[in-house]
Design an enzyme around this catalytic site. Structure first.
Site, PDB file in Angstrom:
ATOM      1  N   GLY A 259      34.472 -23.486   2.174  1.00  0.00           N
ATOM      2  CA  GLY A 259      33.661 -22.850   2.849  1.00  0.00           C
ATOM      3  C   GLY A 259      32.547 -23.663   3.966  1.00  0.00           C
ATOM      4  O   GLY A 259      32.205 -24.739   3.239  1.00  0.00           O
TER       5      GLY A 259
ATOM      6  N   HIS B 187      28.585 -16.255  -6.115  1.00  0.00           N
ATOM      7  CA  HIS B 187      29.832 -15.500  -6.996  1.00  0.00           C
ATOM      8  C   HIS B 187      29.390 -15.831  -8.565  1.00  0.00           C
ATOM      9  O   HIS B 187      29.369 -14.991  -9.160  1.00  0.00           O
ATOM     10  CB  HIS B 187      31.117 -15.796  -6.904  1.00  0.00           C
ATOM     11  CG  HIS B 187      31.757 -14.959  -6.006  1.00  0.00           C
ATOM     12  ND1 HIS B 187      31.835 -13.534  -6.352  1.00  0.00           N
ATOM     13  CD2 HIS B 187      32.312 -14.876  -4.724  1.00  0.00           C
ATOM     14  CE1 HIS B 187      32.542 -12.832  -5.375  1.00  0.00           C
ATOM     15  NE2 HIS B 187      32.847 -13.708  -4.488  1.00  0.00           N
TER      16      HIS B 187
ATOM     17  N   ARG C   2      40.667 -23.739   2.797  1.00  0.00           N
ATOM     18  CA  ARG C   2      40.643 -23.779   1.201  1.00  0.00           C
ATOM     19  C   ARG C   2      42.222 -24.235   0.756  1.00  0.00           C
ATOM     20  O   ARG C   2      42.450 -23.722  -0.333  1.00  0.00           O
ATOM     21  CB  ARG C   2      40.403 -22.234   0.846  1.00  0.00           C
ATOM     22  CG  ARG C   2      38.979 -21.836   1.211  1.00  0.00           C
ATOM     23  CD  ARG C   2      38.542 -20.782   0.283  1.00  0.00           C
ATOM     24  NE  ARG C   2      37.058 -20.324   0.578  1.00  0.00           N
ATOM     25  CZ  ARG C   2      35.864 -20.862   0.202  1.00  0.00           C
ATOM     26  NH1 ARG C   2      35.918 -21.731  -0.709  1.00  0.00           N
ATOM     27  NH2 ARG C   2      34.698 -20.510   0.615  1.00  0.00           N
TER      28      ARG C   2
ATOM     29  N   TYR D 292      28.117 -14.019   5.724  1.00  0.00           N
ATOM     30  CA  TYR D 292      28.220 -15.282   6.209  1.00  0.00           C
ATOM     31  C   TYR D 292      26.961 -15.722   7.300  1.00  0.00           C
ATOM     32  O   TYR D 292      26.952 -17.061   7.465  1.00  0.00           O
ATOM     33  CB  TYR D 292      29.576 -15.219   7.008  1.00  0.00           C
ATOM     34  CG  TYR D 292      30.635 -14.904   6.271  1.00  0.00           C
ATOM     35  CD1 TYR D 292      31.144 -16.054   5.580  1.00  0.00           C
ATOM     36  CD2 TYR D 292      31.003 -13.637   6.042  1.00  0.00           C
ATOM     37  CE1 TYR D 292      32.016 -15.812   4.488  1.00  0.00           C
ATOM     38  CE2 TYR D 292      32.075 -13.424   5.011  1.00  0.00           C
ATOM     39  CZ  TYR D 292      32.532 -14.612   4.230  1.00  0.00           C
ATOM     40  OH  TYR D 292      33.649 -14.268   3.273  1.00  0.00           O
TER      41      TYR D 292
ATOM     42  N   GLN E 105      24.391 -16.365   5.948  1.00  0.00           N
ATOM     43  CA  GLN E 105      23.733 -17.312   5.170  1.00  0.00           C
ATOM     44  C   GLN E 105      24.312 -18.748   5.500  1.00  0.00           C
ATOM     45  O   GLN E 105      23.945 -19.731   5.196  1.00  0.00           O
ATOM     46  CB  GLN E 105      24.064 -16.977   3.833  1.00  0.00           C
ATOM     47  CG  GLN E 105      22.854 -15.590   3.416  1.00  0.00           C
ATOM     48  CD  GLN E 105      23.649 -14.935   2.132  1.00  0.00           C
ATOM     49  OE1 GLN E 105      23.052 -15.202   1.320  1.00  0.00           O
ATOM     50  NE2 GLN E 105      24.655 -14.105   2.418  1.00  0.00           N
ATOM     51  N   ARG E 106      25.688 -18.688   5.969  1.00  0.00           N
ATOM     52  CA  ARG E 106      26.249 -19.900   5.983  1.00  0.00           C
ATOM     53  C   ARG E 106      26.368 -20.679   7.530  1.00  0.00           C
ATOM     54  O   ARG E 106      26.780 -21.581   7.830  1.00  0.00           O
ATOM     55  CB  ARG E 106      27.865 -19.717   5.674  1.00  0.00           C
ATOM     56  CG  ARG E 106      27.992 -20.114   4.234  1.00  0.00           C
ATOM     57  CD  ARG E 106      29.292 -19.721   3.547  1.00  0.00           C
ATOM     58  NE  ARG E 106      30.456 -19.772   4.418  1.00  0.00           N
ATOM     59  CZ  ARG E 106      31.784 -19.665   4.028  1.00  0.00           C
ATOM     60  NH1 ARG E 106      31.757 -19.116   2.806  1.00  0.00           N
ATOM     61  NH2 ARG E 106      32.671 -19.639   4.745  1.00  0.00           N
TER      62      ARG E 106
ATOM     63  N   ILE F 230      26.377 -23.710   0.012  1.00  0.00           N
ATOM     64  CA  ILE F 230      25.197 -22.916  -0.074  1.00  0.00           C
ATOM     65  C   ILE F 230      25.004 -22.478  -1.319  1.00  0.00           C
ATOM     66  O   ILE F 230      23.921 -21.987  -1.603  1.00  0.00           O
ATOM     67  CB  ILE F 230      25.106 -21.790   1.033  1.00  0.00           C
ATOM     68  CG1 ILE F 230      26.242 -20.552   0.854  1.00  0.00           C
ATOM     69  CG2 ILE F 230      25.561 -22.251   2.555  1.00  0.00           C
ATOM     70  CD1 ILE F 230      26.077 -19.481   1.374  1.00  0.00           C
ATOM     71  N   ASP F 231      25.991 -22.331  -2.260  1.00  0.00           N
ATOM     72  CA  ASP F 231      25.559 -21.934  -3.663  1.00  0.00           C
ATOM     73  C   ASP F 231      25.000 -22.795  -4.423  1.00  0.00           C
ATOM     74  O   ASP F 231      24.407 -22.118  -5.485  1.00  0.00           O
ATOM     75  CB  ASP F 231      27.174 -21.604  -4.296  1.00  0.00           C
ATOM     76  CG  ASP F 231      27.710 -20.339  -3.509  1.00  0.00           C
ATOM     77  OD1 ASP F 231      27.188 -19.581  -2.587  1.00  0.00           O
ATOM     78  OD2 ASP F 231      28.810 -19.991  -3.790  1.00  0.00           O
TER      79      ASP F 231
HETATM   80  O1  F6P Z   1      31.227 -21.132  -1.523  1.00  0.00           O
HETATM   81  C1  F6P Z   1      30.286 -20.658  -0.627  1.00  0.00           C
HETATM   82  C2  F6P Z   1      30.749 -19.009  -0.662  1.00  0.00           C
HETATM   83  O2  F6P Z   1      29.816 -18.804   0.669  1.00  0.00           O
HETATM   84  C3  F6P Z   1      30.969 -18.015  -1.773  1.00  0.00           C
HETATM   85  O3  F6P Z   1      29.108 -17.719  -1.836  1.00  0.00           O
HETATM   86  C4  F6P Z   1      31.088 -16.825  -1.147  1.00  0.00           C
HETATM   87  O4  F6P Z   1      31.450 -15.988  -2.242  1.00  0.00           O
HETATM   88  C5  F6P Z   1      32.481 -17.623  -0.687  1.00  0.00           C
HETATM   89  O5  F6P Z   1      32.076 -18.904  -0.335  1.00  0.00           O
HETATM   90  C6  F6P Z   1      33.114 -16.785   0.577  1.00  0.00           C
HETATM   91  O6  F6P Z   1      34.117 -17.622   1.135  1.00  0.00           O
HETATM   92  P1  F6P Z   1      35.364 -17.395   2.053  1.00  0.00           P
HETATM   93  O7  F6P Z   1      35.206 -15.823   2.225  1.00  0.00           O
HETATM   94  O8  F6P Z   1      34.908 -18.156   3.613  1.00  0.00           O
HETATM   95  O9  F6P Z   1      36.360 -17.994   1.433  1.00  0.00           O
END
Ligand code: F6P
Length: 348
Positions: free
Chosen positions: A11, A174, A71, A272, A274-275, A129-130
């Site tokens: 992410g 999570h 990913r 999102y 937050q990111r 961010i986690d």
């Molecule tokens: O790893 C960071 C994070 O923002 C988690 O807190 C969140 O659950 C996850 O990524 C969501 O990622 P995506 O939807 O981008 O795969």
């Protein structure tokens, strides 16, 4: 001239471009190394989708990642062997002296495998961010996310108080509740729910009622997306999905609060937001400090390491101590203890 490769995986998070800039500028400045960037995480390394980066102007403040991300997992799937062969081929054909991998938990694991299984000269940086990466006190992206969540919760206070409502704000996290804990405390939330501390709904209703008895007619709940109730402990994610009517913990909470208490409840899911956007000053500097240490490791051929931040210093952390481990909130955590001391409920 030595050539290094760099990629961002997992992410996105604020500070990724600042870290890329830190790596590229110090590699050039200190050792006259050249950097190429692979696009879309390990995807670019597999497909040889890359760019040469000479100019880092504007990187420091820019959100997201200029190298894009994905990913994609090289060691997973039926085409695993093909992907690994392509990685080896591209790494060798570019004559890379090192590959710098910036990412979160899953990425650190893959990076360690590339180092251990394939013998690539890997160095990593901790981004998420986690804040759940082992071996570092903090990862870049986290502080910005906490700032964003704090500001958002600050703004929810007015509606909570104007309407005498229970306002729920769901934040990311999570498996680890760092954002929930930090943003919950800094925003004056009354109840904080995080994955590390399973809660009971009954305790939450009681905490709300206790506030009302003290003439506090509104309540703010900051809940991490991965928070679980006591009766969900030990359930697999498939079991959780089939047991739950609503996927979001915030949604379940709001419904239950309206059903079991006399109060109105509303949910805000920050997601999102937050990111996104520009990293705060702390993350810009953290990403730069960590990134600026990479070239020294490459020059010293000190591979298989992450540059972490421990006791306020950049530290070399062996990937073997990072990959597969998780940094979660522990009972003795100072912030958790302070929150409990001032009467914040964790629903336990
Ligand atoms: O790893 C960071 C994070 O923002 C988690 O807190 C969140 O659950 C996850 O990524 C969501 O990622 P995506 O939807 O981008 O795969």
């Amino acid at each position: 001239m030595k050539k290094i490769g760099i990629l961002t995986s997992g992410g996105d998070a604020p500070g990724l471009n600042a870290a890329i800039r830190g790596v590229i500028k110090s590699a050039k400045e200190l050792y006259d190394m050249e950097t190429i960037g692979f696009y879309f995480g390990f995807g670019g390394l597999i497909d040889n989708n890359y760019t040469t980066i000479n100019d880092t102007s504007g990187f420091l403040t820019k959100g997201g990642t200029i190298l894009k991300t994905s990913r994609i997992k090289p060691f997973k799937g039926e085409d695993k062997e093909e992907k690994i062969n392509s990685i080896l081929h591209n790494y060798r054909s570019h004559n890379l002296s090192s590959l710098v991998i910036i990412g979160g938990n899953g990425t650190q694991k893959t990076a360690y495998n590339l180092y251990k299984e394939l013998g690539l000269n890997i160095i990593t940086l901790p981004k998420t961010i986690d804040n759940d990466i082992a071996g570092t006190d903090i990862s870049f992206g986290f502080s910005s996310a906490v700032d964003i969540a704090t500001e958002a919760i600050d703004r929810v206070h007015s509606t909570a108080s104007s309407h005498n409502r229970v306002m729920i704000v769901e934040v990311m996290g999570h498996k680890a509740g760092w954002i929930g804990l930090h943003a919950g405390l800094s925003s004056g939330s009354d109840i904080i729910l995080i994955p590390e501390i399973p809660f009971s709904f009954k305790n939450i209703y009681e905490a709300i009622n206790r506030r009302v008895e003290k003439k506090k007619n509104s309540t703010i709940i900051c809940v991490a997306e991965g928070a679980i109730s006591l009766d969900e402990i030990g359930l697999s994610s498939a079991e959780l999905t089939s047991k739950r009517k609503f996927r979001s913990i915030g949604q379940r909470l709001a419904r239950k609060i309206e059903k079991h208490t006399p109060y109105e409840s509303r949910l805000t899911v920050l997601g999102y937001v937050q990111r996104g956007g520009s990293p705060n000053a702390f993350d810009r500097n953290l990403a730069t400090i960590l990134g600026a240490n990479v070239a020294n490791l490459i020059d010293a051929k000190n591979f298989g390491n992450m540059v972490g931040y421990v006791d306020n210093e950049a530290k070399i952390v062996p990937l073997v101590n990072v990959a597969g481990y998780l940094n979660i909130v522990k009972n003795e955590n100072q912030i958790l203890k302070a929150a409990r001391s001032i009467g914040i409920s964790f629903g336990d």
